[in-house]
Design an enzyme around this catalytic site. Structure first.
Site, PDB file in Angstrom:
ATOM      1  N   CYS A  35       0.785  -1.140  -0.051  1.00 35.40           N
ATOM      2  CA  CYS A  35      -0.574  -0.016  -0.080  1.00 35.40           C
ATOM      3  C   CYS A  35       0.459   1.401   0.259  1.00 35.40           C
ATOM      4  CB  CYS A  35      -0.844   0.087   1.378  1.00 35.40           C
ATOM      5  SG  CYS A  35      -2.067  -1.428   1.673  1.00 35.40           S
ATOM      6  N   HIS A  46      -4.036   6.222   2.645  1.00 36.52           N
ATOM      7  CA  HIS A  46      -4.128   5.157   1.839  1.00 36.52           C
ATOM      8  C   HIS A  46      -5.138   4.796   2.644  1.00 36.52           C
ATOM      9  CE1 HIS A  46      -3.930   1.220   1.042  1.00 36.52           C
ATOM     10  NE2 HIS A  46      -3.803   0.633   2.290  1.00 36.52           N
ATOM     11  N   ASN A  53     -10.730  -1.292  -0.433  1.00 30.47           N
ATOM     12  CA  ASN A  53      -8.905  -1.086  -0.032  1.00 30.47           C
ATOM     13  C   ASN A  53      -8.233  -1.216  -0.925  1.00 30.47           C
ATOM     14  OD1 ASN A  53      -5.890  -1.031   0.246  1.00 30.47           O
ATOM     15  ND2 ASN A  53      -5.568  -2.101   2.087  1.00 30.47           N
TER      16      ASN A  53
HETATM   17  N1  COA Z   1     -17.379 -10.172   7.805  1.00 33.49           N
HETATM   18  C1  COA Z   1     -17.998 -10.704   9.379  1.00 33.49           C
HETATM   19  N2  COA Z   1     -17.735 -11.004  10.596  1.00 33.49           N
HETATM   20  C2  COA Z   1     -16.307 -10.628  10.267  1.00 33.49           C
HETATM   21  C3  COA Z   1     -16.052 -10.525   9.323  1.00 33.49           C
HETATM   22  C4  COA Z   1     -16.403 -10.102   8.255  1.00 33.49           C
HETATM   23  N3  COA Z   1     -15.950 -10.084   7.308  1.00 33.49           N
HETATM   24  N4  COA Z   1     -14.553 -10.752   9.066  1.00 33.49           N
HETATM   25  C5  COA Z   1     -13.942 -11.693  10.298  1.00 33.49           C
HETATM   26  N5  COA Z   1     -14.765 -11.375  10.852  1.00 33.49           N
HETATM   27  C6  COA Z   1     -15.445 -11.774  12.448  1.00 33.49           C
HETATM   28  C7  COA Z   1     -14.437 -12.136  13.123  1.00 33.49           C
HETATM   29  O1  COA Z   1     -13.850 -14.090  12.660  1.00 33.49           O
HETATM   30  C8  COA Z   1     -13.869 -12.628  14.310  1.00 33.49           C
HETATM   31  O2  COA Z   1     -14.910 -13.104  15.104  1.00 33.49           O
HETATM   32  P1  COA Z   1     -14.575 -13.917  16.104  1.00 33.49           P
HETATM   33  O3  COA Z   1     -14.761 -13.030  17.390  1.00 33.49           O
HETATM   34  O4  COA Z   1     -15.912 -15.249  16.290  1.00 33.49           O
HETATM   35  O5  COA Z   1     -13.017 -14.876  16.046  1.00 33.49           O
HETATM   36  C9  COA Z   1     -14.837 -10.494  14.807  1.00 33.49           C
HETATM   37  O6  COA Z   1     -15.337 -10.736  13.423  1.00 33.49           O
HETATM   38  C10 COA Z   1     -13.162 -10.100  14.945  1.00 33.49           C
HETATM   39  O7  COA Z   1     -14.674  -8.369  15.254  1.00 33.49           O
HETATM   40  P2  COA Z   1     -13.804  -7.421  16.115  1.00 33.49           P
HETATM   41  O8  COA Z   1     -12.986  -7.816  16.811  1.00 33.49           O
HETATM   42  O9  COA Z   1     -14.538  -6.219  15.979  1.00 33.49           O
HETATM   43  O10 COA Z   1     -13.259  -6.466  14.238  1.00 33.49           O
HETATM   44  P3  COA Z   1     -12.208  -5.603  14.138  1.00 33.49           P
HETATM   45  O11 COA Z   1     -13.201  -4.588  15.018  1.00 33.49           O
HETATM   46  O12 COA Z   1     -10.822  -6.192  14.344  1.00 33.49           O
HETATM   47  O13 COA Z   1     -12.586  -5.502  13.294  1.00 33.49           O
HETATM   48  C11 COA Z   1     -10.847  -5.186  10.815  1.00 33.49           C
HETATM   49  C12 COA Z   1     -11.345  -6.152  11.806  1.00 33.49           C
HETATM   50  C13 COA Z   1     -10.274  -6.460   9.788  1.00 33.49           C
HETATM   51  C14 COA Z   1     -12.145  -4.882   9.888  1.00 33.49           C
HETATM   52  C15 COA Z   1      -9.539  -4.177  11.624  1.00 33.49           C
HETATM   53  O14 COA Z   1      -9.677  -5.417  12.256  1.00 33.49           O
HETATM   54  C16 COA Z   1      -9.660  -3.912  10.531  1.00 33.49           C
HETATM   55  O15 COA Z   1      -9.576  -3.148   9.775  1.00 33.49           O
HETATM   56  N6  COA Z   1      -7.631  -4.539  10.524  1.00 33.49           N
HETATM   57  C17 COA Z   1      -6.545  -3.947   9.659  1.00 33.49           C
HETATM   58  C18 COA Z   1      -6.971  -4.435   8.335  1.00 33.49           C
HETATM   59  C19 COA Z   1      -6.361  -3.235   7.096  1.00 33.49           C
HETATM   60  O16 COA Z   1      -6.628  -2.129   6.979  1.00 33.49           O
HETATM   61  N7  COA Z   1      -5.381  -3.721   6.626  1.00 33.49           N
HETATM   62  C20 COA Z   1      -4.923  -3.490   4.920  1.00 33.49           C
HETATM   63  C21 COA Z   1      -3.941  -2.452   5.588  1.00 33.49           C
HETATM   64  S1  COA Z   1      -3.107  -1.827   4.490  1.00 33.49           S
END
Ligand code: COA
Length: 363
Positions: free
Chosen positions: A145, A290, A320
């Site tokens: 990214c 980004h 993204n």
């Molecule tokens: N839909 C529904 N549930 C989902 C899911 C989806 N697409 N993806 C993951 N989950 C579930 C997981 O399995 C997990 O379940 P569990 O608690 O039973 O294990 C749960 O959702 C996690 O929820 P939560 O802790 O509320 O998630 P979060 O607030 O950490 O959000 C992301 C998850 C991935 C959106 C967040 O961590 C994020 O944006 N991280 C940065 C990712 C990023 O930007 N990457 C690229 C960088 S360049």
């Protein structure tokens, strides 16, 4: 003083729009979950991904259907109808047209893609070939990214030192071909998408307008935060059926870890850029971060006391698009009148590696 100035911008996204509702027919997710956690409502994907998703949504056994696609392609076809270099070409042609120059007048091409057309040769070369150029130097960056920011920094040095006078910098991604769109891949599949953005930089003498400074960093100690093995010397042979069967071909991410690192590194690098230029937030007219996740941008804006209206965001529409996201934002912000002559624009990106950076420019 010799500077590098952006004289043209361009972008390209595939026409197929995938909203959260279509994804929630493929995997166990919901529009509410995705919007709340990321701000993404829809994204653009390649025609191949789109056709596959429409079929997956209707498939009674989604895991079996997805496995069949990974084993044999969709209907036995594994050749893409749209590749990342096609998107790069379209965005570059727009940037060149807006700059009023032809590809033959370029001294150098710097292209950045996370997932290339081929393992080798690199996508910069493939793009160059599509322009019909036979000797222009072409680079490829793989900073994920942060690739476009790294590309700008490199191009700026080439121009300042006088090596080159006109450079095309492109960030292009076709990421949607990577993911498992069933429950197993839902953590990443809802985030990433396809697109490209490009700028033409030209040497100018005097004046205030142009690239001002760049601040680049990486941290290779957190490889598991966001990684994709697919092809590589981390296994022998570099690619094998066993590797794919063991699911090591699929990208992996620790979402929480990425989130925390991203917020911290964005804060640091924006602070570093402002300090190096003896400026503060109030001096900057527009911040382009980004577009990974609106919550990351909100957290950074809050920590640095950046008024949210001073940020340009389109993650809601495109998801993204990794290296493409900053140049797409830059192009849209310009076209939408959000950037005027003399404005100071601070761009920052963070991604796999981790690699991150910021660039400051005066329009
Ligand atoms: N839909 C529904 N549930 C989902 C899911 C989806 N697409 N993806 C993951 N989950 C579930 C997981 O399995 C997990 O379940 P569990 O608690 O039973 O294990 C749960 O959702 C996690 O929820 P939560 O802790 O509320 O998630 P979060 O607030 O950490 O959000 C992301 C998850 C991935 C959106 C967040 O961590 C994020 O944006 N991280 C940065 C990712 C990023 O930007 N990457 C690229 C960088 S360049």
């Amino acid at each position: 003083m010799r500077r590098a100035k952006i004289i043209g911008t361009g972008m390209a996204v595939p026409p197929a729009v995938v909203d959260n509702h279509l994804l929630s027919r493929c995997m166990n997710t919901s529009d509410e979950w995705i919007v709340q956690r990321t701000g993404i409502k829809e994204r653009r994907v390649s025609p191949d991904t789109y056709r596959m998703l429409l079929r997956l949504a209707e498939a009674p056994d989604k895991v079996a259907f997805m496995k069949q696609v990974f084993d044999q392609g969709l209907d036995g076809v594994i050749d893409s109808t749209l590749t990342v270099s096609d998107l790069a070409l379209e965005a570059s042609q727009m940037a060149l047209e807006r700059a009023g120059v032809t590809a033959r007048e370029l001294d150098c091409i710097i292209e950045s893609s996370t997932v290339p057309d081929f393992a080798y040769p690199h996508t910069g070369c493939v793009l160059q070939g599509k322009f019909g150029l036979t000797s222009t130097p072409a680079f490829n960056l793989q900073q994920g990214c942060a690739g476009f920011i790294y590309g700008l920094a490199m191009a700026d040095q080439f121009i300042r030192t006088g090596l080159y006078g006109r450079i095309l910098v492109v960030g292009a991604e076709l990421l949607s071909s990577m993911f498992d769109y069933t429950d197993r891949g839902r953590d990443m599949a809802v985030l990433f998408a396809d697109g490209a953005g490009a700028v033409v930089l030209q040497a100018v003498e005097g004046g205030e307008s142009g690239l001002i400074s760049h601040h680049l960093h990486s941290d290779g100690t957190v490889l598991d935060g966001l990684a994709g093995e697919i092809y590589g010397s981390s296994t022998y042979p570099a690619i094998s059926k066993k590797k794919i069967d063991e699911d090591r071909g699929r990208p992996r991410m620790n979402g929480r870890q990425v989130f925390v690192h991203a917020v911290r590194r964005f804060r640091e690098v924006v602070g570093e850029c402002l300090e190096a230029n003896r400026m503060d937030v109030a001096d900057i007219d527009l911040f382009i971060f980004h577009q990974a996740n609106i919550r990351i941008i909100e957290a950074v804006a809050e920590a640095l006391k950046i008024p949210f209206e001073k940020t340009y965001n389109n993650v809601e529409r495109y998801g993204n698009t990794a290296a493409a996201s900053v140049p797409i934002c830059l192009h849209e912000a310009l076209m939408g009148g959000r950037i005027k002559e003399g404005d100071l624009v601070l761009m920052a990106a963070f991604g796999t590696g981790f690699a991150w950076g910021a660039s400051l420019l005066r329009w």
